[in-house]
Enzyme design. Structure first.
Site, short mmCIF file in Angstrom:
data_model
loop_
_atom_site.label_atom_id
_atom_site.label_comp_id
_atom_site.label_asym_id
_atom_site.label_seq_id
_atom_site.Cartn_x
_atom_site.Cartn_y
_atom_site.Cartn_z
N ARG A 47 -8.17 5.67 11.41
CA ARG A 47 -9.23 5.52 12.41
C ARG A 47 -10.25 6.66 12.34
O ARG A 47 -10.07 7.65 11.66
CB ARG A 47 -8.63 5.46 13.82
N ASP A 48 -11.32 6.49 13.11
CA ASP A 48 -12.34 7.51 13.37
C ASP A 48 -13.23 7.80 12.16
O ASP A 48 -13.28 8.95 11.67
CB ASP A 48 -11.70 8.81 13.86
N GLU B 85 -6.68 13.29 13.23
CA GLU B 85 -7.63 12.47 13.96
C GLU B 85 -9.04 13.05 13.87
O GLU B 85 -9.24 14.22 13.56
CB GLU B 85 -7.22 12.37 15.43
N GLN C 37 -16.09 7.58 24.28
CA GLN C 37 -15.11 6.55 24.59
C GLN C 37 -14.86 6.53 26.09
O GLN C 37 -14.69 7.58 26.72
CB GLN C 37 -13.81 6.81 23.84
N TYR D 48 -12.69 1.90 18.95
CA TYR D 48 -12.21 3.26 18.79
C TYR D 48 -13.29 4.15 18.16
O TYR D 48 -14.35 3.69 17.74
CB TYR D 48 -10.92 3.28 17.98
N ASN E 104 -13.00 10.04 26.86
CA ASN E 104 -12.38 10.90 25.86
C ASN E 104 -13.35 11.17 24.72
O ASN E 104 -14.43 11.71 24.98
CB ASN E 104 -10.99 10.42 25.42
N ASP E 105 -13.08 10.83 23.49
CA ASP E 105 -13.80 11.36 22.34
C ASP E 105 -15.32 11.15 22.39
O ASP E 105 -15.78 10.05 22.71
CB ASP E 105 -13.33 10.69 21.05
#
Length: 486
Positions: free
Chosen positions: A168-169, A223, A67, A110, A50-51
């Site tokens: 997060r992030d 996000e 990720q 994450y 994913n990211d």
């Protein structure tokens, strides 16, 4: 039923060392049987990608982390996987860069960003931990990557004192010897925000508060935030969740991406001053969590996840899911982020084919160029059964219709996406790679990025325009070597 809900917690949070070699080989073999797997897009050997994370230009190379959930094509225990390249054609596979091996990231490493400082890279990430009651305990952490690509974790630098568990992030930049960090956050009244922090030494951070804009009620979570300056203006790029719109174009996916362009970020008032109305960079079905960075020549490069949370694609039955977009150079023009494919990708082009009406394609990885002038048109990708996707345009809008694919999915969110046509005469570029299409429209002001699934793709046809150019695309190489793919 979604794959994300059909797996048990215990299954999803198994670690890589708990997956036997035979399981890894079985998943890899299954993925190798999938004709929808891309040739020139980064995708996982097995499991879920994913990211994009930690994007940076360091020691003469572009470094790309993403990720990765190795247990299968499902969201679960997250690792950072590490690749590097000098040309986006030939890659070095460094394997896992960050493991969930500390108490503070016991349930996953994450997403986050990178900051290059001399002979090191600072990698910022969210440590995801669950307590005995399965409550999330998020913290912002960092690690250091050295010239030999060795990575050492440095631990927690920010604990969550102001936001809900949705925190997060991190993305960090430095200005006038001061470090600034934005974090995707949900306020205590459950509104999405981009939280700003400041530090002089990387270890002690001051909470400045959510960045102020005129959008005080835009979804419940923002996000993957990114803040950067481009062509003398300030840009906030983020992925808001819980946003819907009656507009025919905006916010049609389960989650979308948006950006704001302003005059500057006032660090005293924590306000994005003079910003324009919110815009979307992409109007396709599958574009999320983009991240940007500066390379050695000063280009601002964007890479996104071609996928969406909580959506299972047909590739899951082949034990893989998710890929990264092609890299795109960003500029600003009239308040729009302009996206252009990196020039390095031209090296992937093979012979040029000029066709009219219908062309039988040799393989599913190619680039199409359309000079549409002031015309309506239609382009179709199909097989002999008549299963197809259709990209078309009137003089007012573009439309991508995947309602007649071989394998439909996520129909509850619609099978058609539209985008405004801002320019009559323009050269369109469509990058097709077996099961993904990236369309650059409106001279780069917008893109339409989407997955599609057509068995035995056979033909490409055009109506309303005299001819099109097609370039078959070569395969990128160097991936999966650390996983000992056969």
């Amino acid at each position: 039923m979604s794959l994300n809900t059909s797996w048990t917690i215990e299954q999803r949070y198994r670690r890589l060392e708990d997956i036997s070699q035979s399981e890894r080989e079985s998943m890899t073999l299954s993925r190798q049987q999938d004709t929808s797997f891309p040739c020139y897009h980064i995708a996982p050997s097995f499991g879920l990608l994913n990211d994009p994370n930690g994007l940076c230009y360091f020691n003469g190379e572009h470094h790309i982390f993403y990720q990765w959930t190795p247990v299968g094509p499902v969201h679960g225990m997250k690792y950072w996987y590490h690749l590097s390249t000098k040309d986006f054609i030939h890659f070095t596979d460094h394997g896992i860069g960050l493991h969930p091996d500390e108490d503070y990231d016991s349930h996953g490493v994450y997403s986050g960003g990178a900051l290059v400082e001399g002979d090191r890279v600072l990698l910022f990430f969210t440590g995801n931990k669950r307590d005995e009651n399965w409550n999330r305990v998020p913290t912002q952490c960092f690690a250091t990557m050295f010239l030999n690509n060795e990575i050492k974790k440095n631990g927690i630098i920010i604990e969550n004192e102001h936001y809900t568990e949705h925190f997060r992030d991190p993305k960090v930049w430095k200005k006038d010897d001061v470090y600034f960090m934005v974090v995707g956050a949900q306020t205590q009244n459950e509104k999405g925000s981009m939280a700003l922090y400041e530090s002089e030494n990387l270890l002690t951070w001051q909470h400045k508060g959510p960045i102020k804009t005129k959008y005080t009620d835009l979804g419940y979570m923002w996000e993957c935030p990114d803040f950067f300056e481009l062509d003398g203006q300030a840009v906030m790029l983020f992925s808001p969740q819980g946003v819907q719109s009656s507009d025919p174009y905006d916010f049609k996916n389960i989650y979308s991406v948006a950006y704001l362009v302003g005059d500057r970020l006032n660090l005293s008032t924590i306000e994005l001053e003079g910003h324009h109305d919110i815009l979307q960079p992409d109007y396709g079905f599958d574009f999320y969590a983009p991240q940007t960075y500066l390379d050695g020549s000063g280009r601002r490069i964007l890479i996104a996840w071609v996928g969406l949370p909580d959506i299972d694609t047909p590739s899951v039955k082949y034990q893989w899911a998710g890929m990264l977009s092609i890299p795109r150079e960003l500029t600003l023009e009239d308040g729009f982020l302009i996206q252009k494919p990196l020039t390095e990708l031209q090296s992937l082009r093979k012979e040029e084919v000029v066709f009219s009406q219908t062309h039988k394609i040799e393989n599913g990885s190619f680039l199409v160029q359309l000079d549409i002038e002031d015309k309506e048109f239609e382009l179709e990708l199909s097989n002999l059964k008549g299963e197809r996707i259709v990209f078309s345009a009137t003089r007012g809008e573009f439309q991508l219709d995947r309602s007649e694919m071989s394998h439909l999915y996520a129909e509850k969110f619609g099978t058609v996406r539209k985008a405004p046509r801002l320019i009559n005469n323009q050269l369109l570029e469509m990058y097709v790679d077996n099961s993904v299409i990236e369309i650059f429209i409106n001279d780069g002001k917008h893109t339409m990025t989407s997955r599609f699934f057509i068995d035995n793709l056979e033909n490409i046809s055009i109506k309303g325009i005299e001819y099109a150019k097609l370039f078959y695309m070569d395969r990128i190489d160097g991936l999966y070597s650390s996983l000992k793919e056969n």
